[in-house]
Design a protein around this motif. Structure first.
Motif, PDB file in Angstrom:
ATOM      1  N   VAL A 163       0.833  -1.202   0.000  1.00 52.37           N
ATOM      2  CA  VAL A 163       0.000   0.000   0.000  1.00 52.37           C
ATOM      3  C   VAL A 163       0.868   1.253   0.000  1.00 52.37           C
ATOM      4  O   VAL A 163       1.805   1.372   0.797  1.00 52.37           O
ATOM      5  N   LEU A 164       0.540   2.188  -0.870  1.00 55.35           N
ATOM      6  CA  LEU A 164       1.165   3.512  -0.884  1.00 55.35           C
ATOM      7  C   LEU A 164       0.103   4.538  -0.503  1.00 55.35           C
ATOM      8  O   LEU A 164      -0.930   4.640  -1.166  1.00 55.35           O
ATOM      9  N   VAL A 165       0.350   5.281   0.582  1.00 51.92           N
ATOM     10  CA  VAL A 165      -0.595   6.292   1.070  1.00 51.92           C
ATOM     11  C   VAL A 165       0.058   7.664   0.985  1.00 51.92           C
ATOM     12  O   VAL A 165       1.131   7.891   1.567  1.00 51.92           O
ATOM     13  N   THR A 166      -0.578   8.600   0.299  1.00 51.82           N
ATOM     14  CA  THR A 166      -0.071   9.972   0.216  1.00 51.82           C
ATOM     15  C   THR A 166      -0.755  10.847   1.271  1.00 51.82           C
ATOM     16  O   THR A 166      -1.817  10.518   1.776  1.00 51.82           O
ATOM     17  N   GLY A 167      -0.106  11.963   1.586  1.00 50.80           N
ATOM     18  CA  GLY A 167      -0.657  12.874   2.592  1.00 50.80           C
ATOM     19  C   GLY A 167      -0.797  12.197   3.942  1.00 50.80           C
ATOM     20  O   GLY A 167      -1.781  12.417   4.658  1.00 50.80           O
ATOM     21  N   ALA A 168       0.211  11.390   4.320  1.00 47.07           N
ATOM     22  CA  ALA A 168       0.066  10.495   5.477  1.00 47.07           C
ATOM     23  C   ALA A 168       0.682  11.028   6.761  1.00 47.07           C
ATOM     24  O   ALA A 168       0.807  10.286   7.731  1.00 47.07           O
ATOM     25  N   SER A 169       1.046  12.303   6.804  1.00 46.41           N
ATOM     26  CA  SER A 169       1.670  12.825   8.025  1.00 46.41           C
ATOM     27  C   SER A 169       0.645  13.235   9.072  1.00 46.41           C
ATOM     28  O   SER A 169       0.952  13.242  10.270  1.00 46.41           O
ATOM     29  N   THR A 170      -0.565  13.588   8.639  1.00 48.26           N
ATOM     30  CA  THR A 170      -1.606  14.016   9.573  1.00 48.26           C
ATOM     31  C   THR A 170      -2.977  13.600   9.053  1.00 48.26           C
ATOM     32  O   THR A 170      -3.106  13.096   7.937  1.00 48.26           O
ATOM     33  N   GLY A 171      -3.999  13.843   9.854  1.00 48.06           N
ATOM     34  CA  GLY A 171      -5.383  13.720   9.414  1.00 48.06           C
ATOM     35  C   GLY A 171      -5.774  12.346   8.922  1.00 48.06           C
ATOM     36  O   GLY A 171      -5.364  11.309   9.455  1.00 48.06           O
ATOM     37  N   ILE A 172      -6.571  12.317   7.871  1.00 51.06           N
ATOM     38  CA  ILE A 172      -7.092  11.063   7.322  1.00 51.06           C
ATOM     39  C   ILE A 172      -5.959  10.175   6.831  1.00 51.06           C
ATOM     40  O   ILE A 172      -5.974   8.959   7.048  1.00 51.06           O
ATOM     41  N   GLY A 173      -4.949  10.758   6.174  1.00 52.54           N
ATOM     42  CA  GLY A 173      -3.843   9.963   5.672  1.00 52.54           C
ATOM     43  C   GLY A 173      -3.101   9.242   6.776  1.00 52.54           C
ATOM     44  O   GLY A 173      -2.737   8.058   6.633  1.00 52.54           O
ATOM     45  N   GLU A 174      -2.854   9.919   7.879  1.00 49.36           N
ATOM     46  CA  GLU A 174      -2.193   9.288   9.021  1.00 49.36           C
ATOM     47  C   GLU A 174      -3.039   8.143   9.560  1.00 49.36           C
ATOM     48  O   GLU A 174      -2.525   7.050   9.845  1.00 49.36           O
ATOM     49  N   GLN A 175      -4.341   8.361   9.681  1.00 49.74           N
ATOM     50  CA  GLN A 175      -5.230   7.314  10.194  1.00 49.74           C
ATOM     51  C   GLN A 175      -5.337   6.143   9.224  1.00 49.74           C
ATOM     52  O   GLN A 175      -5.438   4.987   9.637  1.00 49.74           O
ATOM     53  N   LEU A 176      -5.308   6.424   7.926  1.00 45.48           N
ATOM     54  CA  LEU A 176      -5.277   5.344   6.938  1.00 45.48           C
ATOM     55  C   LEU A 176      -4.051   4.463   7.158  1.00 45.48           C
ATOM     56  O   LEU A 176      -4.138   3.229   7.142  1.00 45.48           O
TER      57      LEU A 176
END
Length: 295
Positions: free
Chosen positions: A33-46
């Protein structure tokens, strides 16, 4: 009013039938899995949810120090492997660089989760065309670039492109013209790809997620969504909560819908009916929107 409520109940029952849950958590164990915008918010929770489900993860955002902390927590939560790569999606070379890194590290890709967004002021449009151009690169063109770069490996794995979008990409409201333009572009592009993939019988699925007001640090559209949702939902007060929903719940909803290869999902559930309202009652829609805001 009774007729409206009956119609509302029927639509809800139909939606529940069409969107019944067939999620199988074990299917994500070992998934790449590659998740972008993952430092905060929804991306972090994903990232945290995927980690708990035993996936392999690459996460990306701009701030390296925060990404390192997220990766450490993902490993603690049970991710089989986790790495990060810092990137600035306003730079045209970075989207493809991130995908290349992910494919090399994990020897393939099963899920491309497009979640990142750029910042934009909450105000009337000030004729700043350059800001629109920059935001379009971050919020839209980088999604296209990453999709193009990832598609060959996703076709090998029969993977899924998960696109995190917004109600503001379905419903135009004041004060967020640049952001809304990018989200309309995202929805239009990936909905078109859904048709094209289906026509050529591609084994790659595209799952688009239309979100309402979510409790994150990002201010983009938050006031607009809160104001409009409260204005629209006055008919159903006492039945619907128009406050911000937790980012963790929104992230889990996205994962479930993406894993079961749903073409569309709406969270919270009433956003589906807000989007219907957009096209069914155009005059009242515009009156409702314009009277919901103060200039």
């Amino acid at each position: 009013m009774k007729t409206l409520l009956k119609f509302f109940v029927i639509c809800t029952a139909l939606a529940a039938f069409l969107w019944h849950d067939t999620f199988y958590p074990e299917s994500l164990r070992g998934a790449r899995v590659l998740v972008t915008g993952a430092s905060t918010g929804i991306g972090e929770q994903l990232a945290y949810h995927y980690a708990r489900l035993g996936a392999q993860l690459i996460i990306t955002a701009r701030r390296e120090s925060i990404l390192q902390k997220v990766v450490d927590k993902c490993l603690e939560l049970g991710a089989q492997q986790a790495w990060y790569i810092s990137a600035d999606m306003s730079q045209s070379a970075d989207p493809e660089r991130v995908v290349k890194y992910a494919v090399e590290k994990m020897e393939g890709l099963d899920y491309l989760v497009l979640n990142h967004i750029g910042s934009s002021p909450f105000q009337m449009w000030n004729q700043d065309a350059e800001h629109v151009r920059t935001l379009m690169q971050v919020n839209f063109l980088s999604y296209v670039q990453m999709t193009s770069a990832a598609l060959p490996t996703l076709e090998k794995s029969g993977g899924t492109i998960i696109v995190v979008s917004s109600m503001l990409g379905k419903l135009a409201t004041p004060f967020v013209a640049p952001y809304t333009a990018t989200k309309f572009a995202v929805n239009g592009f990936f909905e078109t790809l859904q048709h094209e993939f289906s026509m050529r019988k591609s084994n790659v699925s595209i799952s688009i997620h239309i979100l309402g007001l979510i409790d994150t640090d990002s201010p983009i559209g938050g006031h607009v969504l809160h104001t409009f949702c409260n204005a629209f939902l006055w008919l159903f007060r006492g039945y619907i909560n128009a406050t911000a929903y937790p980012a963790s719940e929104a992230a889990m909803h996205i994962i479930r819908a993406g894993t079961t290869r749903q073409n569309f999902s709406f969270y919270p559930w009433y956003i589906y009916f807000v989007c219907l309202f957009r096209d069914w009652f155009i005059y009242f829609r515009d009156i409702c929107i314009q009277n919901s805001f103060t200039y």
